[in-house]
Design an enzyme around this catalytic site. Structure first.
Site, PDB file in Angstrom:
ATOM      1  N   ALA A  97      14.616  -9.240  43.039  1.00 53.84           N
ATOM      2  CA  ALA A  97      14.342  -9.193  44.473  1.00 53.84           C
ATOM      3  C   ALA A  97      14.876 -10.408  45.213  1.00 53.84           C
ATOM      4  CB  ALA A  97      12.845  -9.059  44.723  1.00 53.84           C
ATOM      5  N   PHE A 142       8.847 -10.279  43.445  1.00 57.15           N
ATOM      6  CA  PHE A 142       8.516 -11.557  44.069  1.00 57.15           C
ATOM      7  C   PHE A 142       7.565 -11.355  45.256  1.00 57.15           C
ATOM      8  CE2 PHE A 142      12.673 -12.785  42.032  1.00 57.15           C
ATOM      9  CZ  PHE A 142      12.084 -13.556  41.056  1.00 57.15           C
TER      10      PHE A 142
END
Length: 558
Positions: free
Chosen positions: A275, A303
């Protein structure tokens, strides 16, 4: 009191044959392609057969900005899925596969923890069903075919100074970030600079996770821009005639992987873009299939919510035509204290003032999620060192933002500990308050999309980008790519591009170092600050402690 390790718990799991897990969601054994006894791929024929069914409700699990204290997003995802089943709902989870890079670097496994895990844990964190190897191979095939095309006459007139396609390997290896290839004389081709990214940053990974089927996959692969000519016109993967063979390498990897939780509930584990440098979500095909076979589908985005959730909303939901009915925002008392300035070594001591100070990060994420028109509930992922006063402080803070914070003890108690969270999520969904919408329209200019994310999500004052970057974005708009969403590549540790700036910073700038066009995946990547698309190993990598013991069991991986 001592607790069993994650791997000890996983090895004690009473797993059921994967055919039984499939039966729970209506997948017959004929539609499963087993990889041993406890994992299987789901056939495209089955996926096609359920398309007329009504969709279930989608629940996104996200988190505050990660800290070394740990937030437990995947653990909460698994725990919530088990909790929903415990209270009588037909639920399953969808998560990403693990990359070897962080497993041997510093992050560890990606299958949950405690009594909220997906199994088989060891296989999932290593080679699993070979999807990442297939993606690496397909990417490498295209790399080889580009250089081969140049070697044998360069019919497409590629400017070898403008080859945009880099190479990949699923390992943290900083020495490969920038290399010179084709050295050694005429027989080895034309020397040029290139480099490696980690496999999870590959556009092939993003394409596999956004494609609807094999036909869509092949088209998207063909749309990859691999290089430019001297007149700056693009050369596509289809010009090199690589997309067919790449699709062949990916045909099995395209099928979702079915596994189970410790409580024998179904889970799809498929795809794995990071991410911080990619869009951070599991595959569209897995999520959309799950929505056809379960009433509640719990998925996660990587995340913190400033990265994974933002991209889930603005990229995945936009591309797939799906929308979340609720968002669960995971936080821990320990992470609140760390955001409040407490050192990791001191997190075990009660410090309500630090919790209150650190909650600013939580509040920023709550506001951001609400801006997408989706209701949010905070899940306090319980640690045994948490005190009642600290938990109450988080609950009180969440209430000031108009949301409820629910203590969830899934790590310690499994579904028994996550049932209250499950009840709250169902209550929110049945309330029907979701009115989802991305935060920018398709037709907004590309640089304004970057500014919108930076100012509305990161709370930056400005975006710093030189004329070369701005002109590149304008050229892509003129070429017909202006309607694409933006994928921000940025540190996961802060709302800013400075990983040491915790909490809820304001008054900062977001420098854009470069932009990349992922025409096949269908988004523009904006590389911000010092973020790297090829990580390096830490001073003491986890791999130094990973080995087989005398019984042939893996030690040190978890």
């Amino acid at each position: 009191m001592s607790y069993k390790s994650d791997i000890e718990i996983a090895r004690e799991a009473q797993k059921r044959p994967i055919q039984e897990i499939g039966e729970k969601i209506g997948i017959s054994s004929d539609d499963l392609l087993p990889y041993g006894h406890d994992k299987a791929k789901v056939s495209q024929e089955f996926i096609n057969s359920v398309q007329s069914k009504e969709d279930g409700k989608l629940i996104l699990v996200t988190a505050i900005n990660p800290t070394p204290a740990g937030e437990g997003k995947t653990t909460t995802t698994v725990g919530l899925g088990d909790g929903l089943n415990r209270i009588g709902k037909n639920a399953m989870i969808c998560i990403r596969e693990a990359s070897l890079g962080p497993n041997f670097g510093m992050k560890g496994g990606a299958a949950g923890g405690g009594y909220a895990q997906v199994v088989p844990m060891e296989e999932m964190n290593l080679h699993f069903t070979g999807d990442f190897h297939a993606i690496t191979s397909a990417h490498s095939l295209l790399s080889a075919m580009i250089d081969n095309h140049i070697y044998w006459g360069n019919e497409c007139e590629i400017d070898i100074r403008r080859v945009a396609w880099r190479r990949v390997v699923d390992m943290n290896d900083r020495a490969l970030r920038q290399i010179t290839a084709s050295l050694g004389g005429v027989s080895n081709g034309f020397p040029r600079e290139t480099g490696f990214d980690i496999t999870v940053a590959s556009e092939v990974m993003a394409i596999l996770c956004l494609a609807n089927d094999l036909k869509d996959l092949e088209k998207r692969l063909g749309d990859i821009i691999v290089a430019y000519r001297r007149d700056k016109t693009p050369v596509y993967c289809r010009d090199i005639k690589a997309e067919g063979a790449m699709t062949v390498l990916l045909k099995d990897a395209m099928q979702p992987n079915l596994v189970q939780t410790l409580e024998n509930n179904p889970a799809f584990v498929h795809g794995g873009p990071f991410a911080n440098i990619a869009h951070g979500c599991n595959s569209v095909i897995a999520t959309k299939t799950a929505l056809k076979v379960a009433d509640y589908v719990v998925t996660e985005a990587g995340f913190g919510a400033d990265l994974g959730a933002e991209k889930f909303m603005n990229i995945k939901c936009r591309k797939a035509g799906i929308a979340p009915s609720a968002v669960v925002l995971v936080a821990t008392v320990r992470a609140m204290k760390m955001n409040g300035g407490v050192a990791k070594a001191d997190l075990g001591a009660e410090n309500v003032d630090a919790v209150n100070s650190g909650c600013a990060n939580l509040g920023r994420h709550i506001e951001n999620i609400k801006s997408f028109g989706v209701p949010v509930v905070v899940a306090i992922n319980h640690f045994v060192t948490d005190t009642d006063a600290e938990v109450d402080a988080v609950k009180a803070y969440a209430a000031t933002h108009g949301v409820e914070a629910v203590l969830s003890r899934h790590w310690e108690l499994g579904s028994e500990g996550s049932a209250p969270l499950a009840e709250k999520v169902v209550e929110i969904i049945e309330g029907g308050s979701a009115n989802f919408a991305p935060i920018y329209p398709d037709d907004m200019p590309l640089f304004e999309k970057i500014e919108t994310i930076a100012k509305r999500i990161y709370r930056a004052d400005e975006v710093l980008a030189d004329n070369k970057i701005r002109n590149q974005l304008k050229e892509w708009e003129e070429a017909g790519y202006g309607n694409l969403p933006v994928c921000m590549a940025k540190t996961q540790y802060s709302f800013s591009t400075d990983p040491s700036l915790r909490g809820a910073p304001t008054g900062h700038s977001v420098p854009v170092r470069e932009v990349r066009l992922s025409a096949g995946a269908g988004f523009i990547v904006a590389v911000c600050g010092e973020i790297m698309t090829m990580p390096g190993l830490p001073r003491k990598p986890a791999s130094e402690s990973i080995r087989l013991n005398d019984d042939g069991q893996i030690e040190g991986l978890f």
